[in-house]
Design an enzyme around this catalytic site. Sequence first.
Site, mmCIF file in Angstrom:
data_model
loop_
_atom_site.group_PDB
_atom_site.id
_atom_site.type_symbol
_atom_site.label_atom_id
_atom_site.label_comp_id
_atom_site.label_asym_id
_atom_site.label_seq_id
_atom_site.Cartn_x
_atom_site.Cartn_y
_atom_site.Cartn_z
ATOM 1 N N HIS A 179 -11.349 -4.637 46.573
ATOM 2 C CA HIS A 179 -10.668 -5.230 45.066
ATOM 3 C C HIS A 179 -9.979 -4.306 44.141
ATOM 4 O O HIS A 179 -9.151 -3.399 44.743
ATOM 5 C CB HIS A 179 -12.168 -5.525 44.376
ATOM 6 N N GLU B 1 -18.203 -2.944 41.622
ATOM 7 C CA GLU B 1 -17.777 -2.581 42.942
ATOM 8 C C GLU B 1 -16.327 -1.825 42.974
ATOM 9 O O GLU B 1 -16.122 -0.917 43.867
ATOM 10 C CB GLU B 1 -17.814 -3.743 43.961
ATOM 11 N N HIS C 40 -16.491 -1.404 50.710
ATOM 12 C CA HIS C 40 -16.887 -2.461 49.810
ATOM 13 C C HIS C 40 -18.577 -2.089 49.565
ATOM 14 O O HIS C 40 -19.020 -1.255 49.968
ATOM 15 C CB HIS C 40 -17.060 -3.584 50.514
ATOM 16 N N GLU D 229 -19.703 -2.553 54.123
ATOM 17 C CA GLU D 229 -20.583 -2.853 52.912
ATOM 18 C C GLU D 229 -21.658 -1.790 52.808
ATOM 19 O O GLU D 229 -22.453 -1.587 53.613
ATOM 20 C CB GLU D 229 -21.187 -4.140 52.899
#
Length: 323
Positions: A113, A150, A205, A287
């Site tokens: 992101h 995040e 992530h 993650e």
Amino acid sequence: MSYVGPDFDPPQPRRSALRRPLTVAVAAVVVGAVAGWGVWQAVGDSGGGSGANQAAGQTPRSATNAPATSAGSPSGEPTASEDGKKASPSASSSSPATDGPLKGKVVVVDPGHNPGNFQHTTEINRKVNIGTGTKECDTTGTTTNDGYMEAEFTLDVSRRLRALLEQQGATVKFTQDEDRPWGPCIDERARIGNEAEADAVVSIHADGSGTGSRGFHVILPGSVNEGTADTRPIVGPSRALGERIAGKFVRATGTAPSNYVGDGTGLVTRQDLGGLNLSTVPKVFIECGNMRDSNDAALLTSGAWRQKAAQGISEGIVSFLRG
């Protein structure tokens, strides 16, 4: 990361009900603030929250704890500054150590992101080709319930990871280092790794699952041969990379594999992620935990834990590249 759907509401600006009564008090506070500036300069920010949160309309959130120092550093200096931004002078490519076990190796780190995505929803909602179809260019990512983004987490861990890999002699390239207003799109993220002819690519992530869902998982590319996507040559080496990272991550952080995906293995195979589908070099996603669970969030907002996370990922990459 990308599990955030259209029902996800971006954090809203926090407004103070005391704005008018505080007007008179501001003048009195200014004198103390000037004195406090010197103290702040001495101790520094603890990391986590930054101006990017303000850009997203959020009150900046500081992460707890400064990063640990590197045991392998003769000077005992931290591997990254407390906000994670001291890892390398270059946003796009590092200056590797002259020697080390990873000399000559290229690692692309993909911080998931971008803190600015919240302000560029039109751009990131544009559809791009992922080989098997189309998907949004990027997403905003998720946040903890307290508003820690995040995108801030991924940048901090990535910068710490870069510092550790540089100590091993690797050349490290980023897909973005908060040096662009939004993105890049998922197809460009894959292209950056491909054009760098990277020996390994890791996309960082944190998940946005429900409360009670805990732990990390590593996402591996499934076998895809459709349109512009052909992952068949990288499925094997990507799995080897993911397995090494998962094992080292457990040891470094002390956290368990996901209790909601992966059947306890910490490994998940997917065919719907453009960043994996379009890759021609070994690549995985990790993650690191679930931002929506308070227990995991306590770890993800800790600078000391993020240093451990970076250490585990780094050790996995080193193990993979050294065979």
